[in-house]
Scaffold this motif. Structure first.
Motif, PDB file in Angstrom:
ATOM      1  N   GLN A  80       0.841  -1.190   0.000  1.00 44.16           N
ATOM      2  CA  GLN A  80       0.000   0.000   0.000  1.00 44.16           C
ATOM      3  C   GLN A  80       0.880   1.245   0.000  1.00 44.16           C
ATOM      4  O   GLN A  80       1.743   1.400   0.858  1.00 44.16           O
ATOM      5  N   VAL A  81       0.656   2.108  -0.972  1.00 44.71           N
ATOM      6  CA  VAL A  81       1.405   3.367  -1.090  1.00 44.71           C
ATOM      7  C   VAL A  81       0.473   4.480  -0.632  1.00 44.71           C
ATOM      8  O   VAL A  81      -0.496   4.820  -1.325  1.00 44.71           O
ATOM      9  N   ARG A  82       0.753   5.015   0.521  1.00 39.63           N
ATOM     10  CA  ARG A  82      -0.107   6.057   1.089  1.00 39.63           C
ATOM     11  C   ARG A  82       0.335   7.417   0.564  1.00 39.63           C
ATOM     12  O   ARG A  82       1.479   7.824   0.745  1.00 39.63           O
ATOM     13  N   LEU A  83      -0.595   8.097  -0.077  1.00 37.52           N
ATOM     14  CA  LEU A  83      -0.341   9.412  -0.632  1.00 37.52           C
ATOM     15  C   LEU A  83      -0.805  10.477   0.357  1.00 37.52           C
ATOM     16  O   LEU A  83      -1.714  10.225   1.144  1.00 37.52           O
ATOM     17  N   PRO A  84      -0.193  11.665   0.320  1.00 34.49           N
ATOM     18  CA  PRO A  84       0.851  12.132  -0.585  1.00 34.49           C
ATOM     19  C   PRO A  84       2.242  11.649  -0.186  1.00 34.49           C
ATOM     20  O   PRO A  84       2.479  11.325   0.979  1.00 34.49           O
ATOM     21  N   LEU A  85       3.136  11.625  -1.176  1.00 30.25           N
ATOM     22  CA  LEU A  85       4.535  11.277  -0.928  1.00 30.25           C
ATOM     23  C   LEU A  85       5.308  12.556  -0.650  1.00 30.25           C
ATOM     24  O   LEU A  85       5.386  13.444  -1.498  1.00 30.25           O
ATOM     25  N   VAL A  86       5.879  12.635   0.531  1.00 31.65           N
ATOM     26  CA  VAL A  86       6.669  13.806   0.918  1.00 31.65           C
ATOM     27  C   VAL A  86       7.919  13.323   1.645  1.00 31.65           C
ATOM     28  O   VAL A  86       8.009  12.167   2.059  1.00 31.65           O
ATOM     29  N   GLY A  87       8.876  14.222   1.798  1.00 28.99           N
ATOM     30  CA  GLY A  87      10.089  13.880   2.541  1.00 28.99           C
ATOM     31  C   GLY A  87      10.841  12.744   1.889  1.00 28.99           C
ATOM     32  O   GLY A  87      11.141  12.750   0.695  1.00 28.99           O
ATOM     33  N   SER A  88      11.131  11.719   2.680  1.00 30.56           N
ATOM     34  CA  SER A  88      11.870  10.551   2.183  1.00 30.56           C
ATOM     35  C   SER A  88      10.951   9.345   2.013  1.00 30.56           C
ATOM     36  O   SER A  88      11.403   8.202   2.076  1.00 30.56           O
ATOM     37  N   ALA A  89       9.669   9.592   1.775  1.00 31.94           N
ATOM     38  CA  ALA A  89       8.702   8.492   1.670  1.00 31.94           C
ATOM     39  C   ALA A  89       9.044   7.559   0.519  1.00 31.94           C
ATOM     40  O   ALA A  89       8.836   6.347   0.613  1.00 31.94           O
ATOM     41  N   ASP A  90       9.576   8.108  -0.582  1.00 34.73           N
ATOM     42  CA  ASP A  90       9.894   7.252  -1.726  1.00 34.73           C
ATOM     43  C   ASP A  90      10.981   6.236  -1.384  1.00 34.73           C
ATOM     44  O   ASP A  90      10.957   5.096  -1.868  1.00 34.73           O
ATOM     45  N   GLN A  91      11.928   6.628  -0.529  1.00 35.92           N
ATOM     46  CA  GLN A  91      12.988   5.700  -0.144  1.00 35.92           C
ATOM     47  C   GLN A  91      12.443   4.559   0.705  1.00 35.92           C
ATOM     48  O   GLN A  91      12.826   3.392   0.528  1.00 35.92           O
ATOM     49  N   ALA A  92      11.527   4.880   1.609  1.00 33.18           N
ATOM     50  CA  ALA A  92      10.931   3.832   2.441  1.00 33.18           C
ATOM     51  C   ALA A  92      10.111   2.858   1.595  1.00 33.18           C
ATOM     52  O   ALA A  92      10.185   1.637   1.776  1.00 33.18           O
ATOM     53  N   ASP A 377       4.332  10.368   9.422  1.00 34.51           N
ATOM     54  CA  ASP A 377       4.198   9.896   8.047  1.00 34.51           C
ATOM     55  C   ASP A 377       4.147   8.370   8.043  1.00 34.51           C
ATOM     56  O   ASP A 377       5.110   7.711   8.431  1.00 34.51           O
ATOM     57  N   PRO A 378       3.032   7.762   7.597  1.00 36.34           N
ATOM     58  CA  PRO A 378       2.922   6.295   7.644  1.00 36.34           C
ATOM     59  C   PRO A 378       3.906   5.595   6.720  1.00 36.34           C
ATOM     60  O   PRO A 378       4.176   4.409   6.899  1.00 36.34           O
ATOM     61  N   ASN A 379       4.447   6.296   5.730  1.00 39.52           N
ATOM     62  CA  ASN A 379       5.441   5.679   4.856  1.00 39.52           C
ATOM     63  C   ASN A 379       6.809   5.581   5.524  1.00 39.52           C
ATOM     64  O   ASN A 379       7.666   4.820   5.074  1.00 39.52           O
ATOM     65  N   SER A 380       7.014   6.360   6.586  1.00 38.52           N
ATOM     66  CA  SER A 380       8.302   6.364   7.284  1.00 38.52           C
ATOM     67  C   SER A 380       8.225   5.730   8.662  1.00 38.52           C
ATOM     68  O   SER A 380       9.173   5.082   9.104  1.00 38.52           O
ATOM     69  N   VAL A 381       7.104   5.917   9.346  1.00 37.62           N
ATOM     70  CA  VAL A 381       6.924   5.396  10.698  1.00 37.62           C
ATOM     71  C   VAL A 381       5.564   4.706  10.772  1.00 37.62           C
ATOM     72  O   VAL A 381       4.536   5.328  10.482  1.00 37.62           O
ATOM     73  N   ARG A 382       5.558   3.437  11.125  1.00 32.70           N
ATOM     74  CA  ARG A 382       4.312   2.681  11.239  1.00 32.70           C
ATOM     75  C   ARG A 382       3.876   2.666  12.700  1.00 32.70           C
ATOM     76  O   ARG A 382       4.643   2.281  13.582  1.00 32.70           O
ATOM     77  N   THR A 383       2.645   3.095  12.953  1.00 31.99           N
ATOM     78  CA  THR A 383       2.096   3.062  14.314  1.00 31.99           C
ATOM     79  C   THR A 383       1.004   1.988  14.359  1.00 31.99           C
ATOM     80  O   THR A 383       0.109   1.958  13.511  1.00 31.99           O
ATOM     81  N   VAL A 384       1.098   1.117  15.359  1.00 31.60           N
ATOM     82  CA  VAL A 384       0.177  -0.019  15.472  1.00 31.60           C
ATOM     83  C   VAL A 384      -0.341  -0.072  16.904  1.00 31.60           C
ATOM     84  O   VAL A 384       0.444  -0.071  17.857  1.00 31.60           O
ATOM     85  N   ALA A 385      -1.657  -0.110  17.049  1.00 32.58           N
ATOM     86  CA  ALA A 385      -2.279  -0.222  18.373  1.00 32.58           C
ATOM     87  C   ALA A 385      -2.762  -1.644  18.582  1.00 32.58           C
ATOM     88  O   ALA A 385      -3.371  -2.239  17.689  1.00 32.58           O
ATOM     89  N   TYR A 386      -2.481  -2.178  19.761  1.00 31.87           N
ATOM     90  CA  TYR A 386      -2.963  -3.512  20.136  1.00 31.87           C
ATOM     91  C   TYR A 386      -3.837  -3.359  21.376  1.00 31.87           C
ATOM     92  O   TYR A 386      -3.385  -2.859  22.411  1.00 31.87           O
ATOM     93  N   VAL A 387      -5.099  -3.792  21.273  1.00 31.50           N
ATOM     94  CA  VAL A 387      -6.048  -3.698  22.385  1.00 31.50           C
ATOM     95  C   VAL A 387      -6.348  -5.115  22.863  1.00 31.50           C
ATOM     96  O   VAL A 387      -7.137  -5.832  22.236  1.00 31.50           O
TER      97      VAL A 387
END
Length: 783
Positions: A80-92, A377-387
């Motif tokens: 999944q490619v989350r738009l918009p692409l900014v910063g270093s998102a293309d590298q990730a 930025d979800p393309n650089s840092v993934r945040t995951v919640a576990y309940v």
């Protein structure tokens, strides 16, 4: 008859091998019975072997089926490619593509499969925005598009899936894939919408689109140029060979080699090309129409499970684990923000796991955490919640603000109780709670939900049970979403959504269990244990756990209102001590340390920045300027004092003007701390003035007041001073007269007042009037 029986016996022996079968009317003897038992046992053993063989065959078939299923799963993958692409998102994203493609190619090589594996890139635009993905940076999109067209990925079949409208430079990624699959009503195009708003289209951008279109030929070059350059006109031309798309500037050359049967303007000059999936299918650049991944999988002939993003292959995770248990307070929210900032800046963390088991707490503190997570930025840092058990109210909002939500089947997302009406200072009954909830509702709708690509109704319902959430189904596409009546009215295709059953019973708060959340798509995964959650991302052991340490506890203690008031009191007392005992420096040292600790703790607490520090330094500088350099009307002194107070108040809060009752309460607390510190300094000054000169050690550090007799004599001498003899005398201003200052008249330095206008230092003066010790001067005109 006997011969017939004998013949029958012979046939049975031959067929069944029953050698000991007795003749009619004859009992079997012992030998015959034994032989018959042996044969029966042998037959039973043979049956057992046959059953075992059958069972082994079943296991072999099951194993073969499992292997075939695994081979099918390894034939395709989804990113999944989350738009918009900014910063270093293309590298990730490039790194994720490399890992997934390596896995696919290795699996294909291991099973000697000559077919190219399939990589599906799903373009996910931000929701609720006109002109979705308009923020994608051209450089980021072009770099990733060139990589998709490179020979490094030649062994993988790349397919772009566009289930929702994509505008801006995100379209370049779809062009760079070999095939394009779209939802029928989704749109793609208007790639140059950013440059069009700016007023200019760089030819380098147009050349880049032409390069990608010609390299991949997924979308005709003329259509690709028409998407990015509004200055061109795109024609649809029919010839004997078929339909062609060319630019108006190319028509003459095209007509020299083709007989044109019919033509029409497809994209007029001044507009950017934008096509629906249905039109793209008609024009031939959309290979299939699909509204969801299930339809995509069916069209590609791969299992739907293969198009479930494998989190363990996405990137080299650098994970941390954080716990949010119990009530969430502002102190915890501040510590959370500090910890996350440190981990991102110092350790390069790209995966943040939150284990949430909380009933909520301070609503603004919860929103502070949710907003922080949503901004990543979800393309650089993934945040995951576990309940694992429960997330209620603001804690549920935090869980929904993460990129992914994972729940235990029996875990629950709960809405808080309705806002309680009650008296609040300065507000009508109930207005305080209602105002706080309404402010939080606005923040979720406008800031949190759009960033995490969620509809806002469900998170808002977790803090405001007055809001009813329903299941809606789109009668055209069949897709389902969770809306309130208010949110569905905001949709562009509001008339296409059919309301279904409500999520909660009438009049009751919303309760959503993990299993149901998974069915509705609210939870991305439903797992049975903590270990299974970690296994989704390929973690063999729990990530490093991050929690507040003694340093953060110290910062919180220093930033507390009580300790902050003590630091301010110490700082102002140090300034007073320095003024009473100039030259020693002890008071200045105490003041400097106290104010440094104050602003340092507030800065780490997240309420102070360089603005507050600069305001404080500027205010102190103006006060000193008023005292020692420019004595006069007091503008610098009053302005400096106002700046100092403003800096101390702003350093204790995250806003300038209060927008809710809780912010108003916070402002009152900040003002009370500053006022208490000032009152404390006045009391300390009075006490020090009375007792300090008599202290055994400190009496040498301060100037003792004059005895009563000397003070009365000094006052008398000042009252009876007579400067009338100076009328008409001349002299020179020793300081700027604004209007008061000092001047040397007849070789005597005295205090004077300028008569009509301020005078500069060094101005020749003449005394025009004297009243007791009040000497009035004006600029002398004598040469």
């Amino acid at each position: 008859m006997v011969n017939s029986l004998a013949l029958l016996r012979f046939l049975l022996i031959v067929v069944f091998g029953l050698h000991g079968l007795p003749t009619a009317g004859q009992e079997p003897d012992a030998a015959t019975a034994a032989e018959q038992g042996s044969l029966t046992a042998a037959s039973a053993e043979q049956g057992s072997l046959t059953a075992a063989s059958a069972e082994q065959g079943s296991l072999t078939a099951a194993s073969a089926e499992q292997g075939t299923q695994q081979e099918s799963l390894d034939r395709a993958a989804l990113i999944q490619v989350r738009l918009p692409l900014v910063g270093s998102a293309d590298q990730a994203i490039r790194h994720s593509i490399e890992r997934v493609c390596d896995h696919l190619l290795t699996a294909a090589s291991g099973r000697n499969d000559l077919r190219r594996p399939i990589l599906v890139l799903q373009l996910v635009p931000p929701p609720h925005q006109a002109g979705a993905s308009e923020g994608t940076q051209f450089e980021r999109a072009f770099a990733l598009a060139r990589y998709l067209c490179s020979s490094e990925l030649a062994g993988v079949r790349k397919i772009a899936f566009v289930p929702q409208t994509v505008r801006g430079h995100g379209t370049l990624l779809a062009m760079a894939c070999e095939e394009l699959i779209m939802a029928a009503d989704a749109e793609i195009g208007e790639a140059g919408i950013n440059e069009q708003k700016a007023g200019t289209i760089r030819q380098t951008v147009v050349a880049a689109y032409r390069e990608i279109a010609e390299a991949r030929r997924t979308i005709p070059t003329a259509l690709a140029v028409g998407m990015v350059d509004p200055q061109v006109e795109v024609l649809q031309i029919e010839t004997e060979e078929g339909i062609h798309f060319i630019l108006q500037s190319e028509r003459e050359e095209f007509s020299n080699s083709h007989e044109i049967i019919d033509q029409q303007v497809l994209v007029p000059r001044g507009k950017l090309a934008l096509f629906t999936g249905r039109e793209g299918r008609q024009f031939g650049f959309v290979k299939r129409l699909a509204a969801d991944l299930t339809t995509v999988a069916q069209g590609l002939g791969v299992p739907i499970a293969s198009l479930s993003a494998d989190q363990s292959l996405q990137t080299d995770w650098n994970p941390i684990l954080m716990d949010l248990a119990g009530p969430i307070t502002r102190q915890r929210a501040s510590q959370f923000a500090t910890l996350v900032s440190n981990e991102l800046d110092r350790h390069g963390v790209n995966w943040i796991g939150l284990r949430i088991d909380s009933t909520g707490g301070d609503l603004e503190a919860c929103l502070q955490i949710a907003s922080l997570l949503a901004r990543l930025d979800p393309n650089s840092v993934r945040t995951v919640a576990y309940v694992p058990a429960e997330a209620a109210g603001g804690a549920a909002v935090i869980a929904l603000a993460c990129d992914q939500l994972v729940m235990h089947p029996d875990a629950r997302l709960l809405a808080t109780a309705p806002p309680r009406p009650g008296p609040v200072r300065g507000k009508p009954d109930g207005a305080g709670d209602m105002a706080t909830v309404d402010a939080a509702r606005t923040a979720i709708r406008d800031a949190v939900a759009p960033r995490v690509r969620r509809d806002w109704s469900l998170p808002v319902a977790m803090i405001d049970p007055r809001l009813e959430v329903f299941q809606y189904r789109n009668k055209t596409t069949g897709s389902q979403r969770l809306f309130s009546s208010e949110e569905v009215a905001e949709q562009e295709d509001a008339d296409q959504w059919l309301r279904g059953t409500p999520l909660q019973d009438a009049g009751k708060p919303l309760v959503l269990k993990g299993k149901r959340a998974g069915e509705l798509g609210v939870a991305g995964e439903v797992v049975e244990s903590f270990e299974q959650w970690l296994g989704l991302y390929g973690f063999t052991k729990p990530p490093r756990q991050v929690e507040p340490n003694w340093a953060l506890d110290l910062v919180e203690a220093l930033a507390s209102p009580a300790f902050a008031g003590l630091l301010l009191m110490a700082g102002f007392s140090g300034i007073y001590l320095e003024l009473r005992s100039p030259g020693i420096g002890l008071g200045a040292f105490i003041a400097a340390v106290a104010f440094l600790l104050f602003f340092w703790s507030k800065g780490l607490h997240g309420t102070a920045d360089w603005l507050e520090v600069l305001l404080f330094i500027g205010g102190v500088s103006f006060i000193l300027l008023e005292i020692f350099v420019l004595p006069g009307f007091g503008i610098f002194g009053l302005g400096g004092g106002a700046l100092v107070i403003a800096s101390l108040v702003l350093a204790s809060q995250t806003f300038v003007l209060p927008g809710s009752e809780s912010q108003m309460e916070e402002l009152r607390t900040s003002l009370a701390v500053v006022a208490a510190a000032c009152i404390g300094v006045i009391m300390i000054a009075m006490t020090a003035r009375h007792y300090l000169p008599h202290a055994p050690l400190l009496n040498r550090m301060v100037l003792a007041p004059l005895p009563d007799e000397q003070r009365e004599a000094l006052d008398l001498s000042e009252r009876v001073a007579d400067y009338t003899y100076m009328i008409g005398a001349t002299g020179t201003a020793q300081t700027d007269l604004l209007p008061t200052g000092k001047a040397r008249i007849d070789h005597e330095l005295i205090d004077v007042i300028a008569e009509s206008e301020p005078l500069d230092r060094g101005t020749p003066l003449v005394v025009v009037s004297v009243q007791a010790n009040r000497v009035v001067v004006r600029a002398s005109t004598a040469t």
